[in-house]
Design a protein around this motif. Structure first.
Motif, PDB file in Angstrom:
ATOM      1  N   LEU A 112       0.809  -1.221   0.000  1.00 43.38           N
ATOM      2  CA  LEU A 112       0.000   0.000   0.000  1.00 43.38           C
ATOM      3  C   LEU A 112       0.839   1.266   0.000  1.00 43.38           C
ATOM      4  O   LEU A 112       0.356   2.320  -0.386  1.00 43.38           O
ATOM      5  CB  LEU A 112      -0.941  -0.002   1.226  1.00 43.38           C
ATOM      6  CG  LEU A 112      -2.114  -0.967   1.142  1.00 43.38           C
ATOM      7  CD1 LEU A 112      -2.882  -0.967   2.454  1.00 43.38           C
ATOM      8  CD2 LEU A 112      -3.048  -0.605  -0.010  1.00 43.38           C
ATOM      9  N   VAL A 113       2.094   1.159   0.432  1.00 43.79           N
ATOM     10  CA  VAL A 113       2.934   2.367   0.522  1.00 43.79           C
ATOM     11  C   VAL A 113       3.085   3.062  -0.841  1.00 43.79           C
ATOM     12  O   VAL A 113       2.846   4.261  -0.938  1.00 43.79           O
ATOM     13  CB  VAL A 113       4.302   2.036   1.162  1.00 43.79           C
ATOM     14  CG1 VAL A 113       5.298   3.164   0.926  1.00 43.79           C
ATOM     15  CG2 VAL A 113       4.115   1.819   2.653  1.00 43.79           C
ATOM     16  N   PRO A 114       3.466   2.326  -1.914  1.00 42.73           N
ATOM     17  CA  PRO A 114       3.563   3.020  -3.209  1.00 42.73           C
ATOM     18  C   PRO A 114       2.236   3.631  -3.640  1.00 42.73           C
ATOM     19  O   PRO A 114       2.202   4.739  -4.176  1.00 42.73           O
ATOM     20  CB  PRO A 114       3.981   1.919  -4.186  1.00 42.73           C
ATOM     21  CG  PRO A 114       4.418   0.780  -3.369  1.00 42.73           C
ATOM     22  CD  PRO A 114       3.818   0.910  -2.017  1.00 42.73           C
ATOM     23  N   ASP A 132       9.542   2.862   9.240  1.00 37.76           N
ATOM     24  CA  ASP A 132      10.562   2.256   8.373  1.00 37.76           C
ATOM     25  C   ASP A 132      10.026   1.864   7.002  1.00 37.76           C
ATOM     26  O   ASP A 132      10.796   1.655   6.067  1.00 37.76           O
ATOM     27  CB  ASP A 132      11.164   1.021   9.052  1.00 37.76           C
ATOM     28  CG  ASP A 132      10.121  -0.069   9.222  1.00 37.76           C
ATOM     29  OD1 ASP A 132       9.208   0.136  10.050  1.00 37.76           O
ATOM     30  OD2 ASP A 132      10.203  -1.079   8.513  1.00 37.76           O
ATOM     31  N   VAL A 133       8.672   1.798   6.836  1.00 34.00           N
ATOM     32  CA  VAL A 133       8.137   1.447   5.512  1.00 34.00           C
ATOM     33  C   VAL A 133       8.267   2.620   4.536  1.00 34.00           C
ATOM     34  O   VAL A 133       8.041   2.474   3.349  1.00 34.00           O
ATOM     35  CB  VAL A 133       6.662   0.968   5.571  1.00 34.00           C
ATOM     36  CG1 VAL A 133       6.530  -0.296   6.374  1.00 34.00           C
ATOM     37  CG2 VAL A 133       5.746   2.062   6.077  1.00 34.00           C
ATOM     38  N   VAL A 134       8.612   3.803   5.060  1.00 32.33           N
ATOM     39  CA  VAL A 134       8.811   4.969   4.184  1.00 32.33           C
ATOM     40  C   VAL A 134      10.251   5.462   4.357  1.00 32.33           C
ATOM     41  O   VAL A 134      10.511   6.398   5.116  1.00 32.33           O
ATOM     42  CB  VAL A 134       7.817   6.104   4.537  1.00 32.33           C
ATOM     43  CG1 VAL A 134       7.976   7.252   3.557  1.00 32.33           C
ATOM     44  CG2 VAL A 134       6.393   5.599   4.506  1.00 32.33           C
ATOM     45  N   PRO A 135      11.195   4.838   3.694  1.00 33.40           N
ATOM     46  CA  PRO A 135      12.583   5.291   3.834  1.00 33.40           C
ATOM     47  C   PRO A 135      12.811   6.648   3.149  1.00 33.40           C
ATOM     48  O   PRO A 135      12.022   7.059   2.299  1.00 33.40           O
ATOM     49  CB  PRO A 135      13.389   4.193   3.140  1.00 33.40           C
ATOM     50  CG  PRO A 135      12.432   3.552   2.207  1.00 33.40           C
ATOM     51  CD  PRO A 135      11.059   3.717   2.778  1.00 33.40           C
ATOM     52  N   TRP A 150      -2.677   0.559 -10.568  1.00 38.72           N
ATOM     53  CA  TRP A 150      -1.650   0.623  -9.524  1.00 38.72           C
ATOM     54  C   TRP A 150      -1.257  -0.753  -8.997  1.00 38.72           C
ATOM     55  O   TRP A 150      -0.073  -1.009  -8.748  1.00 38.72           O
ATOM     56  CB  TRP A 150      -2.068   1.549  -8.381  1.00 38.72           C
ATOM     57  CG  TRP A 150      -3.111   1.006  -7.442  1.00 38.72           C
ATOM     58  CD1 TRP A 150      -4.446   1.144  -7.563  1.00 38.72           C
ATOM     59  CD2 TRP A 150      -2.879   0.230  -6.268  1.00 38.72           C
ATOM     60  NE1 TRP A 150      -5.085   0.508  -6.543  1.00 38.72           N
ATOM     61  CE2 TRP A 150      -4.152  -0.066  -5.719  1.00 38.72           C
ATOM     62  CE3 TRP A 150      -1.749  -0.251  -5.618  1.00 38.72           C
ATOM     63  CZ2 TRP A 150      -4.311  -0.802  -4.558  1.00 38.72           C
ATOM     64  CZ3 TRP A 150      -1.913  -0.991  -4.447  1.00 38.72           C
ATOM     65  CH2 TRP A 150      -3.174  -1.267  -3.937  1.00 38.72           C
ATOM     66  N   LEU A 151      -2.240  -1.668  -8.876  1.00 41.16           N
ATOM     67  CA  LEU A 151      -1.924  -2.966  -8.275  1.00 41.16           C
ATOM     68  C   LEU A 151      -0.977  -3.792  -9.156  1.00 41.16           C
ATOM     69  O   LEU A 151       0.086  -4.228  -8.674  1.00 41.16           O
ATOM     70  CB  LEU A 151      -3.218  -3.720  -7.963  1.00 41.16           C
ATOM     71  CG  LEU A 151      -3.052  -4.916  -7.039  1.00 41.16           C
ATOM     72  CD1 LEU A 151      -2.445  -4.524  -5.709  1.00 41.16           C
ATOM     73  CD2 LEU A 151      -4.394  -5.611  -6.801  1.00 41.16           C
ATOM     74  N   PRO A 152      -1.308  -4.002 -10.449  1.00 41.05           N
ATOM     75  CA  PRO A 152      -0.330  -4.755 -11.274  1.00 41.05           C
ATOM     76  C   PRO A 152       1.024  -4.071 -11.379  1.00 41.05           C
ATOM     77  O   PRO A 152       2.053  -4.755 -11.478  1.00 41.05           O
ATOM     78  CB  PRO A 152      -1.005  -4.849 -12.650  1.00 41.05           C
ATOM     79  CG  PRO A 152      -2.176  -3.950 -12.615  1.00 41.05           C
ATOM     80  CD  PRO A 152      -2.545  -3.724 -11.194  1.00 41.05           C
ATOM     81  N   ILE A 153       1.046  -2.734 -11.341  1.00 38.69           N
ATOM     82  CA  ILE A 153       2.335  -2.029 -11.440  1.00 38.69           C
ATOM     83  C   ILE A 153       3.158  -2.268 -10.173  1.00 38.69           C
ATOM     84  O   ILE A 153       4.354  -2.537 -10.232  1.00 38.69           O
ATOM     85  CB  ILE A 153       2.119  -0.511 -11.702  1.00 38.69           C
ATOM     86  CG1 ILE A 153       1.570  -0.305 -13.117  1.00 38.69           C
ATOM     87  CG2 ILE A 153       3.434   0.265 -11.529  1.00 38.69           C
ATOM     88  CD1 ILE A 153       1.118   1.105 -13.419  1.00 38.69           C
ATOM     89  N   VAL A 154       2.504  -2.201  -9.011  1.00 39.16           N
ATOM     90  CA  VAL A 154       3.221  -2.399  -7.741  1.00 39.16           C
ATOM     91  C   VAL A 154       3.685  -3.847  -7.612  1.00 39.16           C
ATOM     92  O   VAL A 154       4.797  -4.119  -7.149  1.00 39.16           O
ATOM     93  CB  VAL A 154       2.322  -1.997  -6.544  1.00 39.16           C
ATOM     94  CG1 VAL A 154       2.953  -2.419  -5.225  1.00 39.16           C
ATOM     95  CG2 VAL A 154       2.104  -0.499  -6.548  1.00 39.16           C
ATOM     96  N   ILE A 166       6.374   7.055  -9.629  1.00 40.80           N
ATOM     97  CA  ILE A 166       6.395   7.095  -8.156  1.00 40.80           C
ATOM     98  C   ILE A 166       5.901   5.754  -7.610  1.00 40.80           C
ATOM     99  O   ILE A 166       6.381   5.278  -6.578  1.00 40.80           O
ATOM    100  CB  ILE A 166       5.593   8.297  -7.608  1.00 40.80           C
ATOM    101  CG1 ILE A 166       6.102   8.684  -6.207  1.00 40.80           C
ATOM    102  CG2 ILE A 166       4.114   8.060  -7.513  1.00 40.80           C
ATOM    103  CD1 ILE A 166       7.328   9.479  -6.181  1.00 40.80           C
ATOM    104  N   LEU A 167       4.954   5.112  -8.328  1.00 44.45           N
ATOM    105  CA  LEU A 167       4.494   3.774  -7.912  1.00 44.45           C
ATOM    106  C   LEU A 167       5.649   2.774  -7.984  1.00 44.45           C
ATOM    107  O   LEU A 167       5.855   1.961  -7.086  1.00 44.45           O
ATOM    108  CB  LEU A 167       3.391   3.287  -8.863  1.00 44.45           C
ATOM    109  CG  LEU A 167       1.944   3.642  -8.575  1.00 44.45           C
ATOM    110  CD1 LEU A 167       1.061   3.143  -9.713  1.00 44.45           C
ATOM    111  CD2 LEU A 167       1.461   3.063  -7.262  1.00 44.45           C
ATOM    112  N   ARG A 168       6.406   2.832  -9.091  1.00 41.84           N
ATOM    113  CA  ARG A 168       7.486   1.867  -9.293  1.00 41.84           C
ATOM    114  C   ARG A 168       8.628   2.103  -8.308  1.00 41.84           C
ATOM    115  O   ARG A 168       9.177   1.164  -7.727  1.00 41.84           O
ATOM    116  CB  ARG A 168       8.038   1.981 -10.721  1.00 41.84           C
ATOM    117  CG  ARG A 168       7.039   1.562 -11.789  1.00 41.84           C
ATOM    118  CD  ARG A 168       7.639   1.713 -13.170  1.00 41.84           C
ATOM    119  NE  ARG A 168       8.747   0.792 -13.387  1.00 41.84           N
ATOM    120  CZ  ARG A 168       9.607   0.872 -14.382  1.00 41.84           C
ATOM    121  NH1 ARG A 168       9.504   1.832 -15.269  1.00 41.84           N
ATOM    122  NH2 ARG A 168      10.594   0.003 -14.500  1.00 41.84           N
ATOM    123  N   LEU A 169       8.985   3.375  -8.139  1.00 44.58           N
ATOM    124  CA  LEU A 169      10.185   3.684  -7.359  1.00 44.58           C
ATOM    125  C   LEU A 169       9.984   3.506  -5.854  1.00 44.58           C
ATOM    126  O   LEU A 169      10.950   3.316  -5.118  1.00 44.58           O
ATOM    127  CB  LEU A 169      10.647   5.122  -7.655  1.00 44.58           C
ATOM    128  CG  LEU A 169      11.203   5.324  -9.070  1.00 44.58           C
ATOM    129  CD1 LEU A 169      11.224   6.799  -9.440  1.00 44.58           C
ATOM    130  CD2 LEU A 169      12.609   4.748  -9.161  1.00 44.58           C
TER     131      LEU A 169
END
Lengths: 430, 323
Positions: free
Chosen positions: A208-210, A287-290, A343-347, A370-373
């Motif tokens: 969910l973070v991305p 920590d899930v958001v470095p 977003w889901l298939p990309i993540v 931003i989703l990928r990175l």
């Protein structure tokens, strides 16, 4: 040193646009008060989560000629619903429901009409009909129309367990022993960082973070883009545009508006992003958001903002009211919703063909990137990130160039919106 | 330093098939008040927008304060034809915003705003929202926005339209004061009396073409209708018989509206001498040499299908009509 005229004029226009957007009731409620309330609600979250749902009380009638299901159902209901096998993995189990049901076994199937009447006037909470046919026993659960979904789930799952219990018993096995053998073992998964520190793994949250990053960027950019669209249309319809153009050039006006609304988008990003980080901090999961994820957000925010803003402001300058703008904005919005849909298939597969191709399709590219990175499972090749950045920057320059030319002509135009051919003429006009 | 504040040379502007401005050239000297006249749709606002660099000409050269208006916006005050304000903004905030755009400091802007609001008789409105003001008040507010930075060049597009007579006079006197202070003013109007009262120079544009560019005195001499108004003291028939013998009269008709004879003179006849002869011929209550008003000139030049050639030889045209 005295400020140069153009810089001053851009600053004055930007500040007015920023101030009169941020100080509107809609913005104060949507972008400041709402995140503020969300922030204040974070400490209350555990209390809210632990709150109990309404108890499930009353009578349940079971038409069961064998009487075996009724007995098993009564035993199952006495257990905490959270302890049933089916409910173990259910997220809704975090809240508990008191169950105090009286199970009435009815061996005579001819009483079904009488019981249905009781169900319809809610004096019966459920009617279970067990019958046998050629394929084996069948089970029906009838509930009143106003029954809560949570209560229905408890009844369904308890009944399912009761039927299973009877089957196991008929096979001369011990149900409790089998359930213990089949109980899912609890796995304690922890991530070990390069410095040796360990953190709990919550895979769904990491997925969910991305999406959170992308939604945050999308919301801030689209909201400020809409403000830009409506404020430009308003300035045209209230005829204030010509007054402004007597004091500033069209390009200064355009730059001022873009900078002002960039500030608005920035405020939204900070407010909602801040609430998100505070929420993660409250549950010790920062920590899930470095830091690199936040840096990527800083890099992609201007690219996403200026792409959308230039489209919005040129559309606003070309039309006379919001309805006309909505009909023209359709194609751009379809492309902009691509990352929301995919977003889901990309993540799940950030380096797959779909994700890679979408990274280079403006105006969706910044959101896809931003989703990928910010996805944790695979690193995106740096060359792709740089190439996507170049494509997005080139898109920004091209859209701003076209937007400026449309804006320059469109701001003084009234009446029907331009046809595509007229728009081309505006772009080519000297 | 050049005395020319605005200069247009062979300026053209088209909107699709409409040739809105055709080969227009003119100059406005420093300190002059120039009335920009023309019927609706003549191309006045388009020309003004090009002068302001809001629109760009298709061809021709426009020089404002020695360069492009884009580089001189802080030194130009502009009141557009279509009035526009930020409806939700407070009056003082709007004027402060306009002042800041023109490079005036906040403290300076505040004192100027106070002074101008009093000068145009808008006291106690500074904290009101613009939408709360009447149309006339909004127009005065916008006028303040145009003059707040004390520009050397002021361009006003229809500044008096929609104002009641009291406010028209008030604004007119303010424009006169600005003129006395040396401000160069270009203003378009349909109010011929105001233009006649305020202007040193008149530009008349019709169907996108310039048809007149003269000073007021040049206009008066060029558009002398050579008509004498004579109101007889005795009966009309007696006076008609008496006037028939006066030399130099081309034609004569009774005007019910003026209750006088309109006596047109032949070319070359001295009007002063003719008036003396008329007075000698018959007793009169009143006799006067009719002077061409700007209204007459306007109607004459744009009433029919007037061409540039006809306008430049307007005097001859009058003669031909009377001949």
């Amino acid at each position: 040193m005295a400020e140069r005229g153009a810089t001053r004029r851009v600053r004055v226009i930007a500040w007015r646009d920023f101030r009169y957007t941020v100080l509107t009731k809609g913005f104060l409620i949507g972008a400041i008060i709402l995140p503020g309330i969300m922030f204040a609600a974070i400490p209350l979250l555990p209390l809210l989560i632990d709150s109990k749902t309404a108890p499930l009380t009353g009578r349940v009638a079971v038409i069961d000629p064998s009487n075996s299901i009724a007995k098993a159902f009564e035993i199952t209901l006495r257990k905490n619903p959270a302890q049933t096998i089916d409910l173990e993995e259910d997220a809704t189990n975090t809240s508990t429901t008191d169950v105090a049901l009286t199970v009435e076994s009815v061996p005579d199937p001819s009483r079904v009409e009488e019981l249905l009447l009781q169900l319809r006037d809610s004096s019966l909470q459920a009617l279970i009909i067990i019958s046998s046919n050629a394929d084996g026993p069948s089970t029906e659960l009838l509930i009143p129309s106003e029954a809560s979904p949570r209560h229905t789930t408890i009844l369904e799952k308890s009944l399912r367990e009761a039927v299973t219990r009877v089957r196991v018993s008929k096979a001369n096995e011990d149900y409790e022993r089998i359930t213990k053998l089949l109980a899912r073992p609890k796995i304690d998964t922890r991530r070990v960082s390069p410095d040796g520190s360990e953190s709990n793994e919550i895979a769904q949250l990491r997925m969910l973070v991305p999406a959170g990053f992308m939604f945050l960027l999308w919301m801030a950019v689209i909201t400020s883009g809409n403000y830009l669209l409506t404020s430009t249309i308003e300035e045209k319809s209230s005829r204030v545009m010509e007054v402004l153009l007597s004091a500033v050039s069209p390009i200064e006006l355009l730059c001022g508006k873009l900078v002002g609304q960039a500030g608005v988008a920035g405020v939204m990003l900070l407010m909602y992003g801040g609430v998100g980080l505070a929420g993660l901090g409250a549950v010790a999961m920062l920590d899930v958001v470095p830091l690199p994820h936040l840096l990527w957000l800083v890099v992609w925010f201007p690219l996403a903002y200026f792409t959308v803003a230039a489209i919005m402001v040129s559309l606003g300058s070309a039309v006379s009211d919001l309805r006309e703008a909505q009909s023209l904005i359709g194609p751009a919005m379809i492309l902009l919703t691509v990352p929301l849909i995919l977003w889901l298939p990309i993540v799940e597969n950030p380096n797959g063909t779909l994700a890679t191709v979408c990274s280079f399709i403006p105006p969706a590219a910044p959101f896809v990137m931003i989703l990928r990175l910010t996805g944790a499972n695979e690193a995106v090749p740096l060359v792709q990130a740089l190439l996507a950045m170049f494509v997005s920057a080139a898109t920004v320059v091209a859209i701003l160039w076209v937007g400026a030319r449309v804006f320059r002509v469109g701001v003084l135009m009234q009446g029907k919106p331009p046809s595509p051919i007229e728009l081309l003429r505006w772009i080519r006009a000297r | 330093m050049s005395n020319i504040v605005i200069q247009l040379a062979n300026v053209n502007k088209r909107f699709g098939v409409l040739h809105a401005v055709r080969d227009v050239s003119f100059e406005i000297q420093r300190g002059q008040v120039c009335g920009f006249l023309g019927p609706n749709g003549a191309g006045k606002s388009t020309t003004i927008r090009m002068v302001m660099s809001i629109l760009l000409p298709d061809s021709g050269v426009i020089t404002v304060l020695g360069g492009s208006a884009l580089d001189a916006k802080d030194r130009i005050g502009y009141l557009p034809e279509e009035r526009g304000l930020y409806r939700k903004m407070r009056v003082a905030d709007f004027l402060r915003f306009m002042a800041k755009l023109k490079g005036i400091s906040r403290a300076d802007a505040d004192s100027r705003i106070r002074s101008w609001l009093e000068r145009v008789e808008l006291p106690n409105v500074s904290q009101k929202r613009c939408e709360e003001l009447s149309k006339g008040m909004q127009q005065k507010l916008q006028f303040i926005g145009a003059v707040l930075h004390e520009p050397p060049l002021l361009i006003l597009d229809e500044p008096f339209s929609g104002l009641d007579p009291v406010n028209r006079r008030l604004l007119s006197s303010v424009v006169r004061q600005l003129k006395e202070n040396g401000t160069t003013i270009l203003f378009s109007t349909h109010q011929m009396e105001q233009a006649e009262d305020l202007c040193d120079q008149i530009l008349l544009i019709h169907k996108g073409e310039k048809v007149l560019d003269e000073t007021m005195s040049q206009i008066h001499s060029r558009f002398d209708p050579r008509t004498i108004l004579a109101q007889p003291a005795n009966s009309i028939d007696t006076a008609t018989q008496a006037l028939k013998v006066v030399a130099g009269i081309e034609s004569m008709r009774w005007s019910l509206e003026q209750k006088s004879f309109e006596i047109r003179l032949l070319a070359g006849v001295d009007p002063q001498r003719a008036m003396v002869d008329i007075m000698r011929a018959t007793p009169l209550r009143r006799v006067e040499l009719q002077r061409a008003t700007l209204d007459d000139v306007f109607v004459k030049l744009v009433g029919g299908s007037v061409t540039k050639f006809e306008a430049t030889s307007a005097t001859e045209q009058v003669k031909v009509n009377h001949g």
